[in-house]
Enzyme design. Sequence first.
Site, short mmCIF file in Angstrom:
data_model
loop_
_atom_site.label_atom_id
_atom_site.label_comp_id
_atom_site.label_asym_id
_atom_site.label_seq_id
_atom_site.Cartn_x
_atom_site.Cartn_y
_atom_site.Cartn_z
N SER A 5 0.83 -1.22 0.00
CA SER A 5 0.00 0.00 0.00
C SER A 5 0.86 1.26 0.00
O SER A 5 0.34 2.37 -0.04
CB SER A 5 -0.95 0.02 1.20
OG SER A 5 -0.23 -0.08 2.41
N ASN A 14 -1.98 -2.55 13.20
CA ASN A 14 -3.44 -2.42 13.20
C ASN A 14 -3.91 -1.20 13.99
O ASN A 14 -4.81 -0.48 13.55
CB ASN A 14 -4.10 -3.69 13.76
CG ASN A 14 -3.78 -4.91 12.90
OD1 ASN A 14 -3.16 -4.77 11.84
ND2 ASN A 14 -4.18 -6.09 13.35
N GLU A 44 -19.87 21.82 -15.01
CA GLU A 44 -20.16 20.45 -15.47
C GLU A 44 -19.25 19.45 -14.78
O GLU A 44 -19.67 18.35 -14.42
CB GLU A 44 -19.99 20.35 -16.99
CG GLU A 44 -21.08 21.10 -17.73
CD GLU A 44 -20.75 21.20 -19.21
OE1 GLU A 44 -21.42 20.52 -19.99
OE2 GLU A 44 -19.83 21.94 -19.58
N TYR A 78 -9.44 -6.47 12.90
CA TYR A 78 -8.76 -6.03 11.68
C TYR A 78 -8.71 -7.11 10.61
O TYR A 78 -8.44 -8.27 10.89
CB TYR A 78 -7.31 -5.59 11.99
CG TYR A 78 -6.60 -5.09 10.74
CD1 TYR A 78 -6.76 -3.79 10.30
CD2 TYR A 78 -5.82 -5.96 9.97
CE1 TYR A 78 -6.16 -3.34 9.14
CE2 TYR A 78 -5.20 -5.52 8.80
CZ TYR A 78 -5.38 -4.21 8.39
OH TYR A 78 -4.79 -3.78 7.24
N THR A 108 -40.71 25.14 -9.39
CA THR A 108 -40.84 23.77 -8.86
C THR A 108 -41.22 22.95 -10.08
O THR A 108 -41.93 23.45 -10.96
CB THR A 108 -41.93 23.65 -7.77
OG1 THR A 108 -43.18 24.01 -8.35
CG2 THR A 108 -41.64 24.56 -6.58
N HIS A 109 -40.73 21.75 -10.16
CA HIS A 109 -40.91 20.92 -11.37
C HIS A 109 -40.37 21.63 -12.60
O HIS A 109 -40.84 21.40 -13.71
CB HIS A 109 -42.38 20.55 -11.61
CG HIS A 109 -43.11 20.13 -10.38
ND1 HIS A 109 -43.21 18.82 -9.99
CD2 HIS A 109 -43.74 20.86 -9.43
CE1 HIS A 109 -43.90 18.75 -8.85
NE2 HIS A 109 -44.22 19.98 -8.48
N GLN A 155 -7.23 -2.18 4.24
CA GLN A 155 -6.18 -1.39 3.60
C GLN A 155 -6.73 -0.57 2.43
O GLN A 155 -6.22 0.50 2.12
CB GLN A 155 -5.07 -2.33 3.12
CG GLN A 155 -3.92 -1.63 2.43
CD GLN A 155 -2.72 -2.55 2.31
OE1 GLN A 155 -2.04 -2.81 3.30
NE2 GLN A 155 -2.46 -3.04 1.12
N LYS A 159 -18.32 29.58 -28.78
CA LYS A 159 -18.75 28.94 -27.53
C LYS A 159 -18.05 29.43 -26.28
O LYS A 159 -16.86 29.71 -26.27
CB LYS A 159 -18.52 27.42 -27.65
CG LYS A 159 -19.40 26.78 -28.72
CD LYS A 159 -20.75 26.42 -28.17
CE LYS A 159 -20.64 25.05 -27.53
NZ LYS A 159 -21.87 24.68 -26.90
N SER A 176 -14.61 26.05 -27.19
CA SER A 176 -14.74 24.84 -27.99
C SER A 176 -13.60 24.80 -29.00
O SER A 176 -13.16 25.83 -29.50
CB SER A 176 -16.09 24.85 -28.71
OG SER A 176 -16.02 24.12 -29.92
N LYS A 218 -8.16 3.47 2.25
CA LYS A 218 -7.43 4.70 1.91
C LYS A 218 -7.69 5.15 0.48
O LYS A 218 -7.75 6.35 0.20
CB LYS A 218 -5.93 4.47 2.14
CG LYS A 218 -5.58 4.48 3.62
CD LYS A 218 -4.22 3.89 3.92
CE LYS A 218 -4.23 2.39 4.11
NZ LYS A 218 -5.22 1.88 5.07
N ASN A 267 -18.33 27.67 -22.66
CA ASN A 267 -18.98 26.55 -22.00
C ASN A 267 -18.75 26.55 -20.48
O ASN A 267 -17.66 26.88 -20.03
CB ASN A 267 -18.46 25.22 -22.57
CG ASN A 267 -18.88 25.02 -24.01
OD1 ASN A 267 -19.96 25.45 -24.41
ND2 ASN A 267 -18.02 24.38 -24.80
N1 ARG Z 1 -1.18 -1.36 5.56
C1 ARG Z 1 -2.23 -1.85 6.40
C2 ARG Z 1 -3.49 -1.03 6.23
O1 ARG Z 1 -3.44 -0.06 5.61
C3 ARG Z 1 -1.87 -1.78 7.84
C4 ARG Z 1 -1.08 -2.95 8.22
C5 ARG Z 1 -1.86 -4.02 8.86
N2 ARG Z 1 -1.37 -5.20 8.26
C6 ARG Z 1 -1.37 -6.39 8.83
N3 ARG Z 1 -0.87 -7.37 8.17
N4 ARG Z 1 -1.88 -6.57 10.00
O2 ARG Z 1 -4.52 -1.38 6.74
#
Ligand code: ARG
Length: 469
Positions: free
Chosen positions: A27, A114, A295, A322, A160-161, A327, A288, A282, A330, A290
């Site tokens: 990651s 974790n 948008e 966990y 409205t509408h 992971q 144009k 454009s 993110k 735009n």
């Molecule tokens: N990189 C992991 C995450 O983003 C955190 C590590 C936990 N990994 C593990 N093998 N217990 O969640």
Amino acid sequence: MPSSGQKSWQARFSQAADRLTEQFVESLSFDQRLWPYDIAGSIAHAEMLAGVGLIGQKDLKAIRQGFKDIETQIRTGRFKWNPAHEDIHMALEAALIQRIGEPGRRLHTARSRNDQIALDLRLYVRDAIDLDMLPLLADLQWEFLRSAERYIEAVMPSYTHMQRAQPITVAAYLLAYVEQFERDRERFMDLRRRVNVCPLGSGALAGSTLPIDRRAVARRLGFTEITRNSIDATGDRDFVTEFLAAAALCAVHLSRLAEDWILFATQEFRFISIGDAFCTGSSMMPQKKNPDVLELIRGKIGRLHGALVGMLTLSKGLPQAYNRDLQEDKVHLFSGHDTLKQSLEIAAAVVRNTTFNLDRLRAATERGFLDATVLAEYLVSKDVPFRKAHQIVGKLVAQCEKADCELVNLSLASFQSVCKQIGPDVFNYLTAANVVSRYRSEGNAGPQSVRKQIAYWRKLEKERRAASK
Ligand code: ARG
């Protein structure tokens, strides 16, 4: 294929990780941006470890120094990110050990990745709220407020509408957005309370047998509380989902604004003019201009809703505590955060650079029977039951449609032929300008009410600006 490096967890394995495995589970390519939070968390953790005597003061000094060096290198772009490291936690710990040796190997005492990632994410979301969402929402709200202040008396049709409804002031229309973004702000503020709880010290899921001081870490990192249950604390990502839900709803508000203004900027409406700097041309059609920014505000929202659904989906069906699935949180969090941040920023600029074409708006209020409702209410004041009044005005509107005119063009005699209670004073009620000046219910769309609303927001703006200094 063999792996490219030794892992800190390698000891119990007889085979190195396959390159495919490495590439699949890493990651670092996307969690790198957590480095400031990971370092802050590690330093607070080390300070606590030294405080309770689990590491020495010398170790702490070395750890602080090591991280200082790493931070400088990252900031100046000289830090070598090694893709062999699984994630940001491993990368920074390895860099620390490489610099300071033995004390670096003591840092992970009573800690798991974790609880470490749960901490990093809470710090990240807290900053995303404090440094981006709240200030950007405020900027946008105050742009609407500035604009509303310019159009307190200006009248426009409401819909409205998408059918002409009743006359409103432009200011009332603009202040409606201030309300929507205020609710978004409240949602982020409310979430902030739940985010601001420290999970560190929950370990892998069960805590630690070592005498750590969780509250000391929490205090150092500005948390108001510590999590109560280590199992929940390590597996909980509700705050990420909530962040994305608040963001997705905020994006809905932005997209509704975009929709209105794209329409208002058309040749057909010409209600608004958007500054050239916020439009594009454009490649083929030379005439144009735009509204691409609007948008894209509307379009980029797909990413936000995608992020929310992605987060809900990855959390669904996860066993307690966990799991590595987390992971992926993110990817969604960063995408949602970045997209909304960009959209809010540019939305404020668009509002600042948009003017309302008052002549067009006034002309638009002259057709479409915007005063029909007030006529029915006028009849109520003459003691006609509302349902009957509605029918009478309906008939009058039908007559006008046939004659291709408006209610104000009818003679008193034609009014009285349909309803004898109508007197010459009826003309003080007709036309958009008369109507808006007559609204009296609290929170109405007329100028008096708008003045009150503006005063309310101005006061809040002042208070909030003072509080953020
Ligand atoms: N990189 C992991 C995450 O983003 C955190 C590590 C936990 N990994 C593990 N093998 N217990 O969640």
